[in-house]
Design an enzyme around this catalytic site. Structure first.
Site, short mmCIF file in Angstrom:
data_model
loop_
_atom_site.label_atom_id
_atom_site.label_comp_id
_atom_site.label_asym_id
_atom_site.label_seq_id
_atom_site.Cartn_x
_atom_site.Cartn_y
_atom_site.Cartn_z
N ARG A 19 18.54 26.67 13.86
CA ARG A 19 17.83 28.37 13.48
C ARG A 19 17.30 29.11 14.47
O ARG A 19 16.93 28.28 15.09
CB ARG A 19 16.19 27.90 12.58
CG ARG A 19 15.66 28.92 12.31
CD ARG A 19 15.99 29.34 10.58
NE ARG A 19 15.14 30.36 9.93
CZ ARG A 19 15.10 30.83 8.99
NH1 ARG A 19 16.22 31.14 8.57
NH2 ARG A 19 13.87 31.88 9.00
N GLU A 34 -8.98 -1.65 -12.14
CA GLU A 34 -9.83 -1.04 -12.62
C GLU A 34 -10.82 -0.22 -12.39
O GLU A 34 -10.88 0.54 -11.81
CB GLU A 34 -10.50 -2.41 -13.07
CG GLU A 34 -10.40 -3.43 -12.96
CD GLU A 34 -11.35 -4.59 -13.77
OE1 GLU A 34 -12.29 -4.39 -13.76
OE2 GLU A 34 -10.72 -5.59 -13.94
N SER A 84 -14.45 -14.07 -5.95
CA SER A 84 -13.15 -14.21 -5.96
C SER A 84 -12.42 -15.28 -5.71
O SER A 84 -11.14 -15.22 -6.33
CB SER A 84 -12.21 -13.48 -4.18
OG SER A 84 -13.14 -14.35 -3.42
N ALA A 112 -1.44 -5.69 -12.21
CA ALA A 112 -2.16 -4.77 -13.17
C ALA A 112 -3.85 -5.63 -12.74
O ALA A 112 -3.88 -6.38 -13.12
CB ALA A 112 -2.19 -4.64 -14.58
N GLY A 149 -4.33 -0.11 -1.34
CA GLY A 149 -5.44 -0.31 -0.14
C GLY A 149 -5.62 1.07 0.59
O GLY A 149 -4.38 1.05 0.76
N THR A 150 -7.11 1.33 0.41
CA THR A 150 -7.03 2.31 1.11
C THR A 150 -7.47 2.20 2.41
O THR A 150 -7.40 1.54 2.73
CB THR A 150 -8.16 3.56 1.26
OG1 THR A 150 -9.51 2.60 1.14
CG2 THR A 150 -8.48 3.82 -0.69
N GLU A 206 3.17 -5.92 0.18
CA GLU A 206 3.10 -4.67 -0.40
C GLU A 206 2.07 -4.06 0.37
O GLU A 206 2.60 -2.23 0.78
CB GLU A 206 1.32 -4.58 -1.37
CG GLU A 206 0.81 -3.15 -1.77
CD GLU A 206 -0.17 -3.71 -3.10
OE1 GLU A 206 -1.00 -4.39 -2.21
OE2 GLU A 206 0.44 -3.21 -4.20
N SER A 245 -11.42 -0.35 -4.83
CA SER A 245 -11.51 -1.55 -3.65
C SER A 245 -12.12 -2.72 -3.32
O SER A 245 -11.66 -3.69 -3.25
CB SER A 245 -11.78 -0.04 -2.47
OG SER A 245 -11.09 1.02 -2.40
C1 LIG Z 1 0.05 5.86 -8.23
C2 LIG Z 1 -0.67 4.63 -7.79
C3 LIG Z 1 -0.08 3.94 -8.13
C4 LIG Z 1 -0.75 2.48 -8.70
N1 LIG Z 1 0.10 1.70 -8.51
C5 LIG Z 1 -1.45 -0.15 -8.68
C6 LIG Z 1 -0.50 -0.90 -9.62
O1 LIG Z 1 0.21 -1.53 -10.02
N2 LIG Z 1 -1.20 -1.75 -10.02
C7 LIG Z 1 -2.49 -1.55 -9.43
O2 LIG Z 1 -3.40 -3.27 -9.66
N3 LIG Z 1 -3.59 -0.71 -9.01
C8 LIG Z 1 -2.54 0.17 -8.30
N4 LIG Z 1 -3.46 1.25 -7.89
C9 LIG Z 1 -3.85 1.33 -7.17
C10 LIG Z 1 -4.83 1.45 -6.10
O3 LIG Z 1 -4.46 0.32 -5.69
C11 LIG Z 1 -6.00 1.91 -6.06
O4 LIG Z 1 -6.22 3.48 -6.10
C12 LIG Z 1 -6.53 1.79 -4.67
O5 LIG Z 1 -6.82 0.65 -4.26
C13 LIG Z 1 -8.25 2.66 -5.00
O6 LIG Z 1 -8.87 1.70 -5.35
P1 LIG Z 1 -9.83 3.73 -6.11
O7 LIG Z 1 -8.63 4.51 -6.29
O8 LIG Z 1 -10.39 2.91 -7.06
O9 LIG Z 1 -10.24 3.81 -5.51
P2 LIG Z 1 -12.37 3.40 -4.87
O10 LIG Z 1 -11.69 2.31 -4.57
O11 LIG Z 1 -13.29 3.73 -6.27
O12 LIG Z 1 -12.17 4.31 -3.35
C14 LIG Z 1 -13.18 5.57 -2.94
C15 LIG Z 1 -13.32 5.75 -1.76
O13 LIG Z 1 -14.14 5.40 -1.01
C16 LIG Z 1 -13.84 4.39 -0.21
N5 LIG Z 1 -14.51 2.93 0.03
C17 LIG Z 1 -14.27 2.56 -1.32
N6 LIG Z 1 -14.70 0.67 -0.67
C18 LIG Z 1 -14.82 1.68 0.14
C19 LIG Z 1 -15.91 0.34 1.67
N7 LIG Z 1 -16.01 -1.36 1.64
N8 LIG Z 1 -15.57 0.98 3.00
C20 LIG Z 1 -15.34 2.56 3.46
N9 LIG Z 1 -14.75 2.63 2.52
C21 LIG Z 1 -14.35 2.67 1.14
C22 LIG Z 1 -11.90 4.47 -0.36
O14 LIG Z 1 -11.47 3.86 0.55
C23 LIG Z 1 -12.13 5.91 -1.41
O15 LIG Z 1 -11.98 6.75 0.10
C24 LIG Z 1 -2.46 3.02 -7.76
C25 LIG Z 1 -2.81 3.68 -7.36
C26 LIG Z 1 -1.99 5.09 -7.77
C27 LIG Z 1 -2.34 6.33 -6.92
#
Ligand SMILES: Cc1cc2nc3c(=O)[nH]c(=O)nc-3n(C[C@H](O)[C@H](O)[C@H](O)COP(=O)(O)OP(=O)(O)OC[C@H]3O[C@@H](n4cnc5c(N)ncnc54)[C@H](O)[C@@H]3O)c2cc1C
Length: 394
Positions: free
Chosen positions: A276, A134, A185, A131, A372-373, A250, A139
């Protein structure tokens, strides 16, 4: 000298995991997968099979009930699950349990913590979760609003976490919380929180687009009391520990099932395209179809080599932080595009649930977001290439 061959033991491992999955998991899965996907429910019978084969503690040391598998061996085994066609959501739950919760615990846990928790993760007596994310943003993972304050021999946690894999069925949560806001951090600590700890609860189960056999939830800490012996590693070192363990695993090992899945998809498409017919000949005669399948095959081979390389770095005790981000960025965008094209090759059948590619597409779509996106991975790589210092990303 560079040796690109897999050791015979790893080839044998891949074969045995694949065979086990095909003979023991797939027959069960065939009967329940689509129904559980529609109802968004966890497949306990498949989890039992993971347990039976020793996958729940696969990389843990043998003395804690694991198989002592390296990152590369885990990659090969997880890839074999994908190649056998094991459900993407179930493998995601397995990874959250074994890798996201288990690997930091086996790396930084005290002897007592490992005896108490790692052994129970290995037997399946406990289900593990990680976890970090938040509700205000995943991100920006170093500005955590979940706070932990020391009070006597306990830490008091307040805050919430969202998108937590396995949360609705979880027993043990590896939780990151801010312990010294001024340090950024370097002011975050990892805690091992049991589901029965006072002040902890799962507030809701979330409904998802894909990976629907893997339950996801939101968790809350309201003056949650955590004994001081449940700090994992050093106080204030939690985020650094995550960077050193989870981010590498990961962004590489955990994605290996989808590499196996793409190989399985290519096999299926090849057979389909040869059988096909359109305009009096198999559709495999059309260059437009050939291009899609060839591009998949080239991506698969490149990805597999790179994936094994990242795992190899992990096993050497290195920190392939940028390499893992590079793999995740490359693979995420590529596999989403390839499964999109796979649906196209099947035409109308590809759009039907029974052919399972629509499910596959919903599942892999997560790869560019979870862990991480793609945008964040690009930023990490850019900072490394351009020599920019400072925080991990901003
Ligand atoms: C099915 C699923 C399972 C998951 N499991 C876990 C889990 O077990 N534990 C856990 O801790 N998390 C988990 N996650 C969370 C996942 O790691 C986050 O969804 C992901 O890190 C993105 O955070 P966010 O969704 O808050 O998007 P945000 O951080 O709000 O980002 C929104 C958009 O802004 C972009 N963005 C943000 N910052 C920047 C930047 N500096 N530069 C360019 N673009 C940026 C992002 O790329 C994205 O397109 C899970 C998510 C999903 C959907």
């Amino acid at each position: 000298m560079i040796d690109f061959s897999l050791e015979p033991e790893l080839i044998q491992l891949r074969e045995s995991v694949w065979k086990y999955a095909v003979e023991n998991i797939i027959p069960i899965q065939e009967k329940i997968q689509l129904e559980l996907d529609a109802k968004e429910e966890f497949a306990w019978p498949i989890w039992e099979k993971f347990k039976e084969f020793g996958l729940l503690g696969f990389p843990f040391p043998e003395e804690y009930g694991g198989q002592g598998a390296s990152a590369l061996a885990t990659t090969v085994a997880w890839e074999a699950l994908g190649l056998a066609g094991v459900d993407g959501g179930m493998v995601m739950s397995l990874s959250a349990h074994t890798i996201l919760c288990g690997v930091p615990l086996m790396t930084y846990g005290t002897e007592e913590q490992k005896r108490k928790y790692l052994t129970r993760l290995a037997t399946g007596e406990m289900i593990g979760c990680f976890a970090l994310t938040e509700p205000h943003g995943g991100s920006d993972s170093i500005h955590l609003k979940t706070i932990a304050v020391k009070k006597g021999d306990r830490w008091i946690l307040n805050g919430s976490k969202i998108f937590i894999t396995n949360a609705p069925i979880g027993d043990l949560f590896l939780v990151l919380a801010t312990t010294d806001k001024s340090l950024g951090s370097a002011g975050i600590t990892a805690f091992l929180v049991e589901k029965n700890f006072k002040g902890f609860y799962v507030s809701r189960k979330l409904e998802k687009m894909g990976n629907r056999l893997s339950p996801t939830g939101e968790i809350v800490f309201e003056d949650c009391e955590v004994p001081e012996e449940n700090v994992l590693g050093e106080v204030n070192m939690g985020f650094i520990q995550v960077v050193r363990t989870i981010f590498g695993w990961e962004r590489s090992v955990m994605l290996s099932p989808s590499v196996g899945s793409l190989e399985l998809v290519i096999k299926g498409l090849t057979a389909y395209a040869n059988q096909r017919q359109a305009f009096g000949k198999p559709i495999s005669y059309f260059q437009a179809i050939q291009k899609k399948i060839v591009d998949m095959k080239v991506t698969l081979e490149v990805a597999r080599s790179y994936l094994y390389r990242v795992a190899w770095h992990i096993d050497r005790g290195e920190l392939p932080f940028v390499e893992a981000s590079s793999f995740k960025l490359f693979w995420g965008d590529a596999v989403v595009n390839h499964i999109y094209e796979a649906i196209q090759i099947l035409g109308g059948y590809g759009y039907m649930r029974e052919f399972k590619l629509e499910k596959g597409y919903r599942d892999v779509r997560l790869i560019t977001i979870g862990g991480g996106t793609s945008e964040v991975q690009r930023t990490i790589i850019a900072r490394a290439i351009l020599g920019l210092s400072g925080r991990e990303i901003e």
